[in-house]
Design a protein around this motif. Structure first.
Motif, short mmCIF file in Angstrom:
data_model
loop_
_atom_site.label_atom_id
_atom_site.label_comp_id
_atom_site.label_asym_id
_atom_site.label_seq_id
_atom_site.Cartn_x
_atom_site.Cartn_y
_atom_site.Cartn_z
N SER A 1 52.24 -2.79 42.32
CA SER A 1 51.50 -1.71 42.96
C SER A 1 50.15 -1.54 42.28
O SER A 1 50.00 -1.82 41.09
CB SER A 1 52.27 -0.39 42.88
OG SER A 1 53.52 -0.50 43.53
N GLY A 2 49.17 -1.08 43.04
CA GLY A 2 47.88 -0.78 42.43
C GLY A 2 48.01 0.42 41.51
O GLY A 2 48.58 1.45 41.89
N MET A 3 47.49 0.31 40.31
CA MET A 3 47.53 1.41 39.35
C MET A 3 46.15 1.59 38.75
O MET A 3 45.39 0.62 38.57
CB MET A 3 48.56 1.14 38.24
CG MET A 3 49.99 1.05 38.73
SD MET A 3 51.18 0.98 37.38
CE MET A 3 51.01 2.63 36.70
N SER A 4 45.81 2.84 38.46
CA SER A 4 44.50 3.11 37.88
C SER A 4 44.53 4.41 37.11
O SER A 4 45.36 5.29 37.37
CB SER A 4 43.43 3.18 38.98
OG SER A 4 43.69 4.29 39.84
N LEU A 5 43.63 4.51 36.16
CA LEU A 5 43.33 5.75 35.47
C LEU A 5 41.93 6.15 35.89
O LEU A 5 40.99 5.34 35.84
CB LEU A 5 43.41 5.57 33.96
CG LEU A 5 44.75 5.07 33.39
CD1 LEU A 5 44.68 4.98 31.88
CD2 LEU A 5 45.89 5.97 33.83
N VAL A 6 41.79 7.40 36.34
CA VAL A 6 40.53 7.87 36.90
C VAL A 6 40.13 9.16 36.21
O VAL A 6 40.96 10.07 36.05
CB VAL A 6 40.66 8.10 38.42
CG1 VAL A 6 39.33 8.55 39.02
CG2 VAL A 6 41.13 6.83 39.13
N SER A 7 38.88 9.26 35.80
CA SER A 7 38.39 10.47 35.13
C SER A 7 38.34 11.63 36.12
O SER A 7 38.33 11.42 37.33
CB SER A 7 37.00 10.21 34.55
OG SER A 7 36.07 10.01 35.60
N PRO A 8 38.30 12.86 35.64
CA PRO A 8 38.27 14.02 36.54
C PRO A 8 37.09 14.00 37.52
O PRO A 8 37.17 14.59 38.59
CB PRO A 8 38.18 15.21 35.58
CG PRO A 8 38.86 14.73 34.34
CD PRO A 8 38.49 13.28 34.22
N ASP A 9 35.99 13.31 37.17
CA ASP A 9 34.85 13.25 38.10
C ASP A 9 34.93 12.06 39.05
O ASP A 9 34.03 11.84 39.85
CB ASP A 9 33.53 13.22 37.33
CG ASP A 9 33.38 11.98 36.46
OD1 ASP A 9 34.33 11.16 36.42
OD2 ASP A 9 32.32 11.84 35.81
N GLY A 10 36.01 11.27 38.97
CA GLY A 10 36.23 10.20 39.94
C GLY A 10 35.93 8.81 39.45
O GLY A 10 36.14 7.85 40.18
N ARG A 11 35.45 8.67 38.20
CA ARG A 11 35.14 7.33 37.69
C ARG A 11 36.43 6.59 37.35
O ARG A 11 37.35 7.14 36.77
CB ARG A 11 34.25 7.40 36.45
CG ARG A 11 32.85 7.88 36.71
CD ARG A 11 32.03 7.92 35.42
NE ARG A 11 32.59 8.88 34.46
CZ ARG A 11 33.28 8.54 33.40
NH1 ARG A 11 33.53 7.26 33.13
NH2 ARG A 11 33.74 9.47 32.57
N TRP A 12 36.46 5.30 37.75
CA TRP A 12 37.61 4.48 37.38
C TRP A 12 37.53 4.20 35.87
O TRP A 12 36.50 3.76 35.36
CB TRP A 12 37.60 3.14 38.12
CG TRP A 12 37.61 3.24 39.62
CD1 TRP A 12 36.53 3.32 40.43
CD2 TRP A 12 38.75 3.27 40.48
NE1 TRP A 12 36.91 3.40 41.75
CE2 TRP A 12 38.28 3.36 41.81
CE3 TRP A 12 40.12 3.22 40.26
CZ2 TRP A 12 39.13 3.40 42.90
CZ3 TRP A 12 40.97 3.26 41.35
CH2 TRP A 12 40.49 3.35 42.65
N ILE A 13 38.61 4.46 35.16
CA ILE A 13 38.66 4.19 33.73
C ILE A 13 39.38 2.87 33.47
O ILE A 13 38.98 2.08 32.62
CB ILE A 13 39.38 5.33 32.98
CG1 ILE A 13 38.62 6.65 33.19
CG2 ILE A 13 39.52 5.02 31.49
CD1 ILE A 13 39.34 7.84 32.61
N MET A 14 40.44 2.64 34.22
CA MET A 14 41.22 1.43 34.04
C MET A 14 41.88 1.10 35.37
O MET A 14 42.35 1.99 36.07
CB MET A 14 42.27 1.62 32.94
CG MET A 14 43.04 0.35 32.58
SD MET A 14 44.26 0.66 31.26
CE MET A 14 43.18 1.11 29.92
N VAL A 15 41.91 -0.17 35.72
CA VAL A 15 42.56 -0.62 36.94
C VAL A 15 43.35 -1.88 36.63
O VAL A 15 42.98 -2.64 35.73
CB VAL A 15 41.54 -0.90 38.07
CG1 VAL A 15 40.86 0.36 38.53
CG2 VAL A 15 40.51 -1.94 37.64
#
Length: 785
Positions: free
Chosen positions: A295-309
């Motif tokens: 599955s697609g997984m990601s960490l995203v900052s509160p302002d919407g920036r992708w941190i890790m994918v």
């Protein structure tokens, strides 16, 4: 022994020997030689390939400026770093003749392309030093410049990464000696690069408490030459303080894909370990699951920036990891779905919900839309401050497409089922109603206790309802043939005005019985003859005009025939009836569709007339349009292209009244009821009738009649019979010598059936149910006196 001199190389037209020319042409760099005045003497094959000119175009001409780009192009190339700036003015009018000059310049090929070239120019001198010409050698730098640019960008990126990367990086060779550390690593451990590079294990910054763990980790790394190892460890800085780090170690491969060393990436997790030790103890497992999850997984900052994918997220969206990390989830979210997603994220940040799940669309890198099933939760630090969103999503595009297909199929099936139910109910009504009259009045006639006037009225009722049933059957067969592509059109000259008058006369009594004003207006310029199928044109007009009369209670029905440019016949049927709602105006041209399908509907019909008419109009090369207002009436317009003919048109036939002479008739028919009916009708026409129950019986009776000297003069043949059918019996009858008229009377009523019957030797074709006037006129054509 006599010495033999070697043959001297022959010279070509340019003054070069064949050997010298071959050497020049085999060179993979451009060679251009001129005389002292600049006239080109040599232009080798490599020069031809590089500049696009042939030697014949250049040699003997003052052409050196042809491939040298303009000053502004040179200046722009120098500014952009595509070529190096020369140490002299390329465009000086009288440049000093250098002994040897090498410089880079932009050249323009014959087709207008600009290419960077390394040029080396030497003066050709006599032994006394007199310049007799110049020799230039050119090398295309396009590939080299591209490689240099790539290396420059890579070096710039590496330098930027080394100086600004927030992660610590170190490399080591197979002996365990450190070969590189970046500034962040030095800052992490407190040692300079000079103090670390070249040092082996154990590392000076290893914490004593982690020695055994580090040895085990080192063994794992050394034994894993393919994958990545990751683990937590503790460093002791030069000042004695401790730092918790998370390490990723991967093998460094040489050009032969063999392990040549190791790359270690370190994250300072000291603060996180202090804030939430439990979370970071499980981080290794999370990262492994994160990277390998389907599955697609990601960490995203509160302002919407992708941190890790992870890789799956990249596969689903089509973007590389670097492309995603440089943007926001808002940028690739389909605009129609963004507001809902952002509102859910606001509720999550406000603590109103613990997570949310939704279906949304991402814009794939290729531009297509990708449906995903998204689940989002929020990770906080120890103080409850939001750290990042943790999202998991799956590509459900195929499922959504399947769902949409199923929905459409369900809607279509429900609509078809409803149409079928309406049709069955309607057709049942349209069949049972006349059958009720036929059966009822037939039973009354059987009693015999009725007066002559009533008997005639009842018989007329039975005939009228039988005709209605026949019309229903014909409509169903017509639409079936049209849908199957088996409807045949017979184009022939038609007397247009007579046909219109025939339609008017046919429906006049019906309109008059309702008290309607009924008109047929024909324009003065209406052509007398057109080429079309008269039967189908009449069928269309009877449907349109019949509907107008049927659905109009008060007012008028008018037929307007005119010519509409360019050469288009326009026939309008205008009524002042009920009108048709806009939402129903397209549906009424579909088979089995009516505006009113309720049980209380006022008007009968199976809903096929307009569907058949529209399709027949298309087969005739025309179209039917509709303009209608509820309560004000409707106008149906038929448009056909006019094909006028000078051939005498086919006028509507009028029944012949010529008397029929008495002849012997052989009827081949297996149905007893049909036998009795035909015998009755034919004897009423003063004919002598013999009946055969099948084809073989018909042949036997014919043979007997010939033997008796009283052969039959007319044969009426059914085509579907037991023992021997009509298709087989007819040719056999012709072979026996029968040359008289042979009339087919069959329930197979298609054009293909007609052609087949005529093909086996029949003369006339009549379809069941038999109509007395048709049978009578057919017989009169052959035996009228």
């Amino acid at each position: 022994m006599t010495d033999t001199a070697a043959p001297s190389p022959t010279a070509n037209s340019s003054g070069l020997s064949d050997l010298h020319k071959a050497i020049l042409d085999s060179a993979n760099y451009a060679i251009i030689a001129t005389d002292a005045t600049g006239i080109v003497q040599v232009f080798n094959r490599a020069a031809e390939r590089m500049f696009g000119y042939t030697a014949e175009e250049i040699v003997g001409k003052q052409s050196t400026r042809l491939w040298q780009s303009a000053p502004e192009v040179q200046a722009d190339a120098i500014r952009r770093g595509l070529i190096k700036k020369p140490g002299f003015d390329l465009f000086a009018e009288n440049p000093e003749p250098y002994e040897s000059v090498e410089y880079e310049l932009m050249c323009t090929t014959k087709d207008g392309r600009h290419i960077p070239v390394l040029s080396s120019v030497n003066a050709v001198r006599t032994p006394t030093g007199v310049i007799t010409g110049y020799l230039g050698i050119g090398t295309d730098l396009t590939v080299r410049k591209a490689v240099e640019e790539k290396v420059r960008q890579e070096n710039a990126f590496r330098l930027a990464l080394e100086t600004s990367a927030p992660i610590a990086i170190a490399t080591a060779n197979l002996d365990g000696k450190q070969t590189y550390v970046n500034p962040t690593f030095c800052k992490m451990v407190g040692y300079s690069a000079e103090e670390l590079i070249g040092k082996g294990m154990p590392r000076v910054y290893w914490h004593p408490n982690g020695t055994e763990m580090l040895k085990r980790a080192t063994d794992r790394v050394l034994n894993n030459h393919k994958g990545t190892e990751n683990f937590e460890l503790m460093f002791r800085r030069k000042d004695g303080s401790s730092v918790n780090v998370y390490c990723y170690v991967s093998p460094l491969l040489n050009d032969e894909h063999e392990t040549a060393g190791w790359l270690a990436v370190y994250f300072d997790i000291t603060e996180r370990k202090q804030v939430e030790r439990t979370l970071f103890e499980s981080e290794a497992r999370f990262r492994s699951y994160f990277a390998e999850s389907a599955s697609g997984m990601s960490l995203v900052s509160p302002d919407g920036r992708w941190i890790m994918v992870n890789k799956a997220a990249c596969n689903i969206t089509g973007y590389t990891e670097q492309e995603l990390l440089s943007t926001t989830f808002q940028a690739i979210t389909y605009p129609d779905d963004l507001d809902k997603d952002l509102k859910q994220a606001e509720h999550l940040l406000a603590g109103e919900i613990s997570s949310y799940q939704m279906e949304k669309r991402y814009i794939h890198k290729t531009g297509r839309l990708v449906w995903i099933d998204l689940t989002v939760s929020l990770v906080h630090d120890a103080q409850g401050k939001p750290l990042y969103f943790c999202s998991q999503f799956q590509d459900i595009s195929q499922r959504k497409q399947t769902d949409e297909q199923l929905r459409r199929a369900k809607d279509a099936a429900e609509a078809a089922n409803q149409a079928k139910s309406n049709f069955l109910a309607n057709i049942s009504h349209e069949i049972r109603t006349p059958l009720n009259a036929i059966a009822g009045f037939a039973e009354v006639l059987e009693r015999g206790d009725i007066e002559a006037k009533e008997r005639q009225e009842f018989a007329q009722t039975i005939r009228r309802n039988s005709e209605h049933l026949l019309n229903v059957l014909n409509d169903i067969l017509d639409v079936s043939r049209i849908e199957a592509g088996r409807m045949t059109i017979e184009m022939q000259p038609v007397a247009l005005r007579s046909l219109l008058e025939d339609v008017y006369a046919t429906l006049h009594a019906r309109a008059e019985s309702k008290g309607l004003k009924f008109h047929c207006k024909k324009a003065a310029d209406l052509p007398s003859t057109i080429v079309t199928d008269p039967t189908r044109l009449r069928q269309i007009l009877l449907n349109l005009v019949g509907n107008a009369v049927k659905f109009t209670d008060v007012g008028s029905v008018t037929i307007l025939a005119s010519v509409e440019a360019p050469r288009t016949l326009k026939i309008e049927v205008v009524d002042t009836g009920l009108g048709i709602p806009p939402e129903q105006q397209r549906a009424i041209f579909e088979p089995f569709t009516q505006v009113d399908v309720s049980h209380s509907r006022r008007f009968g019909g199976v809903g096929l007339g307009l569907a058949i008419s529209k399709r027949l109009a298309g087969l005739l090369g025309g179209e039917i349009s509709l303009h209608s207002h509820v309560g004000r009436g409707s106008t149906f317009t038929l448009r056909l292209q006019i094909n006028e003919q000078t051939i005498v048109p086919i006028e509507p036939s009028h029944p012949s009244k010529a008397p029929i002479r008495s002849v012997r008739v052989l009827v081949a028919e297996d149905s007893i009821d049909s036998q009795r009916l035909l015998q009755f009708l034919l004897e009423k026409l003063n004919l002598k009738v013999d009946i055969a129950a099948n084809g073989q019986a018909a042949l036997d009776l014919y043979d007997q009649s010939v033997a008796n000297g009283t052969p039959y003069e007319l044969v009426i043949m059914d085509m579907q019979m037991p023992v021997l059918d009509g298709y087989t019996a007819t040719p056999l009858l012709r072979q026996r010598g029968y040359a008289g008229p042979l009339i087919v009377l069959t329930a197979n009523a298609t054009a293909q059936d007609r052609d087949r019957c005529l093909g086996v030797g029949c003369d006339e074709f009549l379809s069941k149910p038999v109509q007395l006037h048709s049978l009578e006129q057919t017989v009169r054509r052959h035996f009228g006196v």
